[in-house]
Scaffold this motif. Structure first.
Motif, PDB file in Angstrom:
ATOM      1  N   GLU A   1     -30.117  26.002   7.014  1.00 47.36           N
ATOM      2  CA  GLU A   1     -30.923  25.025   6.294  1.00 47.36           C
ATOM      3  C   GLU A   1     -30.779  23.642   6.924  1.00 47.36           C
ATOM      4  O   GLU A   1     -29.678  23.226   7.298  1.00 47.36           O
ATOM      5  N   THR A   2     -31.914  22.943   7.023  1.00 44.40           N
ATOM      6  CA  THR A   2     -31.878  21.563   7.482  1.00 44.40           C
ATOM      7  C   THR A   2     -32.812  20.723   6.629  1.00 44.40           C
ATOM      8  O   THR A   2     -33.755  21.234   6.022  1.00 44.40           O
ATOM      9  N   ARG A   3     -32.511  19.425   6.584  1.00 47.63           N
ATOM     10  CA  ARG A   3     -33.236  18.500   5.725  1.00 47.63           C
ATOM     11  C   ARG A   3     -33.923  17.426   6.563  1.00 47.63           C
ATOM     12  O   ARG A   3     -33.720  17.335   7.764  1.00 47.63           O
ATOM     13  N   MET A   4     -34.686  16.590   5.880  1.00 47.17           N
ATOM     14  CA  MET A   4     -35.465  15.556   6.553  1.00 47.17           C
ATOM     15  C   MET A   4     -34.572  14.611   7.358  1.00 47.17           C
ATOM     16  O   MET A   4     -33.410  14.398   7.042  1.00 47.17           O
TER      17      MET A   4
ATOM     18  N   GLN B   1     -28.002  13.737  12.357  1.00 40.09           N
ATOM     19  CA  GLN B   1     -28.675  12.897  11.376  1.00 40.09           C
ATOM     20  C   GLN B   1     -29.234  11.650  12.046  1.00 40.09           C
ATOM     21  O   GLN B   1     -28.535  10.966  12.797  1.00 40.09           O
TER      22      GLN B   1
ATOM     23  N   ARG C   1     -37.519  20.408   3.458  1.00 34.69           N
ATOM     24  CA  ARG C   1     -36.370  21.236   3.846  1.00 34.69           C
ATOM     25  C   ARG C   1     -36.880  22.527   4.468  1.00 34.69           C
ATOM     26  O   ARG C   1     -37.828  23.135   3.971  1.00 34.69           O
TER      27      ARG C   1
ATOM     28  N   ARG D   1     -33.411  15.041  10.353  1.00 36.67           N
ATOM     29  CA  ARG D   1     -32.367  15.681  11.145  1.00 36.67           C
ATOM     30  C   ARG D   1     -32.980  16.305  12.396  1.00 36.67           C
ATOM     31  O   ARG D   1     -34.041  16.922  12.351  1.00 36.67           O
TER      32      ARG D   1
ATOM     33  N   ARG E   1     -35.463  26.291   6.547  1.00 33.91           N
ATOM     34  CA  ARG E   1     -34.406  27.146   7.094  1.00 33.91           C
ATOM     35  C   ARG E   1     -34.833  27.489   8.521  1.00 33.91           C
ATOM     36  O   ARG E   1     -35.851  28.145   8.727  1.00 33.91           O
TER      37      ARG E   1
ATOM     38  N   THR F   1     -39.322  23.922   0.737  1.00 38.36           N
ATOM     39  CA  THR F   1     -40.011  22.995  -0.151  1.00 38.36           C
ATOM     40  C   THR F   1     -41.470  22.930   0.246  1.00 38.36           C
ATOM     41  O   THR F   1     -41.848  23.325   1.344  1.00 38.36           O
TER      42      THR F   1
ATOM     43  N   ARG G   1     -39.945  15.729   7.187  1.00 34.80           N
ATOM     44  CA  ARG G   1     -40.033  15.709   5.723  1.00 34.80           C
ATOM     45  C   ARG G   1     -39.722  17.089   5.179  1.00 34.80           C
ATOM     46  O   ARG G   1     -40.029  18.102   5.821  1.00 34.80           O
TER      47      ARG G   1
ATOM     48  N   ALA H   1     -43.349  20.299   3.773  1.00 38.46           N
ATOM     49  CA  ALA H   1     -42.401  20.075   4.857  1.00 38.46           C
ATOM     50  C   ALA H   1     -43.191  19.827   6.144  1.00 38.46           C
ATOM     51  O   ALA H   1     -44.220  20.463   6.389  1.00 38.46           O
TER      52      ALA H   1
END
Length: 285
Positions: free
Chosen positions: A215-218, A9, A208, A220, A210, A237, A206, A240
């Motif tokens: 799965e990874t998010r903004m 993060q 999400r 990261r 896979r 989403t 920005r 991205a």
């Protein structure tokens, strides 16, 4: 398929009134050879009559900076005589090499009118044989960065360097480094072959995704093991945006202190002595 070692993060690290997240280095990861450093500035909206970016004249030696302007602009000036204003969608690639002084501030127009701002700055190492190369600067606007559309237009690669889908990027770097920003619509899929011995740099700006099944998010940074050559990403989403790069690691000692990245403590001391002796050029206001 290459397996994921860890998700890191980005850490909140504001600079004056500039919203900043430090993605590399952090408490959980030092560097991903040859990728050294990533700051994610914004997104934020500046009011009219603002002070703009706070990065006045400062020196560098021994590495390169690659700056991605997602919103807003940057006015660049350096002691090698280069000047430019790069706007949203463009990039700056600066080779510090043996040393130069530069500033990265907002244009007069941005400071007058304000507006949205989002910028990423990535530091990439130079091998020992190129540490003292001649400094250089390249500023490229969005229109001059090749765009590669894949998966029926649901994925767009903005090819900064290297080869992507048969298209060569806008910059021919000194080392074998591939860099791109990639935009996804929801459901868009990207499949790439990246040799296992190459370091992957994968930062989700920005949305999400896979990525290789996880799965990874903004904000990261995805760290991979060196155990496969298949890279897959699927957008979960809309809108991205991914910063993706890969390069062969140098496997050399890395000694960094402030604005200098060299191979030994002695070289760092010499860098400071050379800067103080005026060997990085003369700054012209």
């Amino acid at each position: 398929m290459r397996t994921i070692k860890a998700l890191h993060q980005a850490q909140n690290a504001p600079i004056a009134d500039l919203t900043t997240y430090r993605a590399l280095p952090t408490s959980s990861v030092g560097h991903l050879d040859p990728f050294l450093f990533l700051n994610h500035h914004g997104p934020q909206v500046y009011p009219a009559h603002n002070q703009g970016l706070p990065f006045g004249p400062h020196p560098h030696r021994g590495f390169e900076t690659v700056t991605f302007i997602l919103a807003g602009d940057i006015m660049h000036q350096d002691s090698g005589g280069h000047q430019s204003v790069i706007e949203a969608g463009g990039i700056q690639w600066m080779t510090a090499g043996r040393g130069l002084i530069h500033s990265e501030i907002s244009s007069d127009e941005f400071k007058r009118a304000g507006g949205p701002l989002e910028i990423l700055q990535l530091w990439v190492n130079l091998p020992a044989r190129l540490k003292m190369t001649e400094p250089n600067y390249i500023g490229i606007q969005e229109a001059d960065i090749p765009a590669v559309a894949l998966d029926e237009g649901r994925v767009t690669i903005h090819a900064v360097s290297g080869e992507w889908g048969g298209t060569v990027g806008a910059v021919r770097p000194l080392t074998d480094m591939s860099l791109a920003t990639i935009n996804f619509h929801q459901g868009g899929r990207l499949n790439l072959t990246i040799p296992a011995e190459r370091t992957i740099f994968c930062y989700l700006i920005r949305g999400r995704l896979r990525i290789n099944g996880q799965e990874t998010r903004m904000r990261r940074l995805v760290e991979f093991n060196a155990d496969g050559d298949e890279f897959q990403a699927e957008a979960l989403t809309n809108d991205a945006v991914l910063l993706l790069g890969h390069a062969t690691p140098f496997n050399e000692p890395i000694v960094s202190y402030g604005p200098f990245v060299m191979n030994s403590e002695a070289e760092i001391r010499q860098s400071y002595a050379d800067y103080q002796a005026g060997k990085f050029g003369t700054w012209q206001e």
